[in-house]
Design an enzyme around this catalytic site. Structure first.
Site, PDB file in Angstrom:
ATOM      1  CD  GLU A 177      -2.960  -1.181   2.238  1.00 35.01           C
ATOM      2  OE1 GLU A 177      -2.557  -0.723   3.330  1.00 35.01           O
ATOM      3  OE2 GLU A 177      -4.051  -1.768   2.107  1.00 35.01           O
ATOM      4  CB  CYS A 209       5.651  -2.491  16.174  1.00 33.37           C
ATOM      5  SG  CYS A 209       7.389  -2.199  15.732  1.00 33.37           S
ATOM      6  CB  CYS A 269       2.384  -1.468  13.863  1.00 28.53           C
ATOM      7  SG  CYS A 269       2.478  -1.142  12.091  1.00 28.53           S
ATOM      8  CB  CYS A 317       6.509  -5.332   8.711  1.00 29.98           C
ATOM      9  SG  CYS A 317       7.743  -4.480   9.720  1.00 29.98           S
ATOM     10  CB  CYS A 320       0.460   6.456  11.552  1.00 29.83           C
ATOM     11  SG  CYS A 320       1.192   7.841  10.691  1.00 29.83           S
ATOM     12  CB  CYS A 362       3.082   7.275   3.385  1.00 33.47           C
ATOM     13  SG  CYS A 362       3.594   6.041   4.591  1.00 33.47           S
TER      14      CYS A 362
END
Length: 392
Positions: free
Chosen positions: A116, A140, A143, A136, A370, A129
């Site tokens: 994305e 985290c 996230c 990933c 975010c 962004c």
């Protein structure tokens, strides 16, 4: 049962080899790489530097993807180029526009994988962004993207291609016969804050940003590019030396105990080691200051004591603190700090002499804010029986 959280790059990405007879994509090649490719395809070595410059401007300054439109090249040479090469960028699978103007692109890359990319318009700038990995590995805990498994690194062409497809969608390439548009760009800034940890894909990110910064192409100043890392300490000095862009760090906690949970890479490089690397960065890169990103989690990291510890920790580092209201997602284990709590935290940081802007959540209605980046197709795949095997 103890779960071991992966905190380092655990996938070796081997670039796909171009098959015999397959045309080479020029997008993402460095200038040296482009020159070598032209020579290998028959361009006389004495002409290669000039041809590289011409192609560079057509691809990155004018956004042209058809060799036939490159009018300052002889027709025979254009045909020769088309025989050996192609100019391709990732495909936009879907495009969502938020009520606040934010645009989220679901982008398909080689192998059918999807990432994305998010464009955020503001009064004085337009920020893109971009993602550096499919998924990933850092997990985290706050996230959403971190709940998606890491598939592979993006290539330089797939990274810079996100900039190019956004410029396509924004209609920002110069019109034929006209000079490139001036500084009032719709796309004026880049943040490497999408899917993935950029410093676990260092070489590809570096090469893509070199292309983005090249003055004869996309021509974005290094001061308009911000790379965000969770704290890959050994690569921070290298980022200063080889890219030189602005740096942001996903900090989010003021004790190792809390940061170990929120940002598990802290178990490998703790707060003390991270801060030591950050103190040297502005001098090495000639950057003005480090941006500390701090997501506000209710009852976890948002106390007055946390604010005072934060100020003490960053003492001596030219810095600003971006306070980010937590963007909830389905199944998230945290809640957003109250507005009053965030303002009280910001006030302590501000009175200590640091800029402490509270980020306005953008694109929440399309899950583009975010920490929310995670492709819809991946969610759909996981919902189907046997999808994991099919996706691998």
């Amino acid at each position: 049962m103890t779960v071991t959280t992966p905190i380092t790059q655990d996938v070796l990405t081997i670039p796909r080899k171009v098959e015999a007879g397959e045309r080479l994509n020029l997008v993402g090649l460095t200038r040296d790489g482009l020159r070598e490719a032209l020579i290998a395809a028959g361009t006389p070595e004495k002409q290669a530097k000039m041809r590289t410059g011409q192609l560079w401007q057509w691809i990155y300054q004018k956004g042209v993807r058809d060799f036939g439109e490159m009018t300052n090249l002889a027709k025979a040479y254009r045909a020769e180029l088309a025989e050996h090469f192609t100019i391709e960028i990732p495909e936009i699978v879907s495009r969502q526009v938020s009520s606040d103007g934010t645009r989220k692109y679901l982008v398909r890359i080689a192998g059918g994988h999807e990432v994305e990319t998010v464009y955020i318009p503001e009064e004085s700038r337009g920020t893109l962004c971009i993602s550096s990995q499919v998924g990933c590995t850092l997990t985290c805990s706050f996230c959403h993207t971190g709940t998606q498994r890491l598939v592979r690194n993006l290539t330089p062409g797939e990274i810079v291609g996100q900039i190019m497809l956004a410029r396509d969608d924004l209609g920002e390439w110069p019109e034929p016969g006209r000079q490139p548009k001036d500084e009032q760009r719709l796309l004026s800034n880049i943040v490497l804050m999408g899917m993935g940890e950029p410093l676990y894909n260092f070489e590809n990110v570096r090469d893509a940003m070199k292309i983005a910064m090249d003055g004869e192409g996309i021509s974005l100043s290094r001061r308009r590019i911000t790379l965000s890392t969770s704290g890959v300490v050994p690569a921070i000095a290298r980022t200063a030396e080889e890219i030189g862009c602005l740096l942001a760090v996903s900090f989010h906690a003021t004790t190792d105990e809390v940061r170990d949970t929120l940002v598990p890479i802290n178990k490998k490089w703790n707060i003390e080691e991270l801060l030591a690397a950050l103190k040297a960065y502005p001098k090495l890169s000639n950057s003005e200051r480090i941006t500390f990103e701090y997501v506000m989690l209710d009852g976890v990291n948002d106390s007055d004591e946390d604010a005072r510890r934060l100020v003490k920790l960053i003492e001596g580092i030219p810095a600003k603190i971006n306070l980010i209201p937590f963007n909830p997602w389905p199944g998230a284990p945290y809640g957003r700090s109250s507005n009053n709590r965030i303002r009280a935290f910001a006030d302590i940081v501000y009175k200590a002499g640091y800029a402490s802007p509270i980020r306005t959540p953008r694109g929440e209605d399309i899950m583009a804010a975010c920490g929310q980046l995670k492709s819809a197709s991946e969610r759909a795949k996981r919902a189907r029986p046997g999808a994991e095997a099919a996706a691998s």
